[in-house]
Design a protein around this motif. Structure first.
Motif, PDB file in Angstrom:
ATOM      1  N   ALA A  94       7.020   1.720   6.797  1.00  0.00           N
ATOM      2  CA  ALA A  94       6.114   0.400   7.031  1.00  0.00           C
ATOM      3  C   ALA A  94       7.115  -0.862   6.903  1.00  0.00           C
ATOM      4  N   ALA A 126       3.590  -1.972   2.094  1.00  0.00           N
ATOM      5  CA  ALA A 126       4.493  -0.799   2.189  1.00  0.00           C
ATOM      6  C   ALA A 126       3.691   0.450   1.486  1.00  0.00           C
ATOM      7  N   TYR A 129       0.566   1.844   2.860  1.00  0.00           N
ATOM      8  CA  TYR A 129       0.769   2.726   3.949  1.00  0.00           C
ATOM      9  C   TYR A 129       1.324   4.118   3.523  1.00  0.00           C
ATOM     10  N   TRP A 136      -0.038  -0.919   6.949  1.00  0.00           N
ATOM     11  CA  TRP A 136       1.375  -1.629   6.594  1.00  0.00           C
ATOM     12  C   TRP A 136       1.315  -3.124   6.854  1.00  0.00           C
TER      13      TRP A 136
END
Length: 142
Positions: A94, A126, A129, A136
């Motif tokens: 990410a 992140a 994700y 992201w």
């Protein structure tokens, strides 16, 4: 085309990562191409901490032997909520995507958002994700 543009845009960050990785080769760091992550990885990096990682452009520096290792989200480690373990590789991928969009703007924006912390929108994105395989981007779509 967009992929190549992103790689070129974040090249200054990637060069920093390559230099850091190569500087640590005498102390055990080992390079490997991580196709799925669109990144050059340097495993067994010293001084990143146990099981830690740092992404600079299209370069992922990590202290463990395998990047595909489970880890806790920032929110979980900070005690904000209970969450399942995520893959460190997914989390760092990410960041690679974020770098490819923001290029040289990534590091100043990351620092302005709080640096390495559970409250940093880049880290939250992140983690999101890594948990969901989507989301992201650190700012919500309008």
């Amino acid at each position: 085309m967009a992929l190549l543009a992103g790689v070129a845009w974040t090249l200054p960050n990637s060069l920093l990562g390559v230099l850091a990785g190569l500087a640590c080769v005498p102390w055990g760091a080992r390079p490997e191409w991580r196709r799925r992550d669109l990144a050059l990885g340097f495993r067994c990096m010293p001084r990143i901490g146990s099981g830690g990682a740092l992404t600079l452009g299209n370069v992922i520096l990590y202290s463990c032997e395998q990047l595909d290792t489970p880890c806790f989200t920032y929110a979980h480690r900070a005690g904000h909520r209970q969450e399942p373990c995520i893959s460190l590789a997914d989390h760092e991928r990410a960041h690679v995507f974020q770098y490819m969009v923001l290029g040289p703007l990534f590091l100043p924006l990351y620092a302005a958002c709080g640096g390495i912390s559970a409250g940093n929108r880049f880290e939250q994105a992140a983690d999101r994700y890594a948990l969901q395989r989507s989301g992201w981007w650190p700012w919500p779509a309008t």
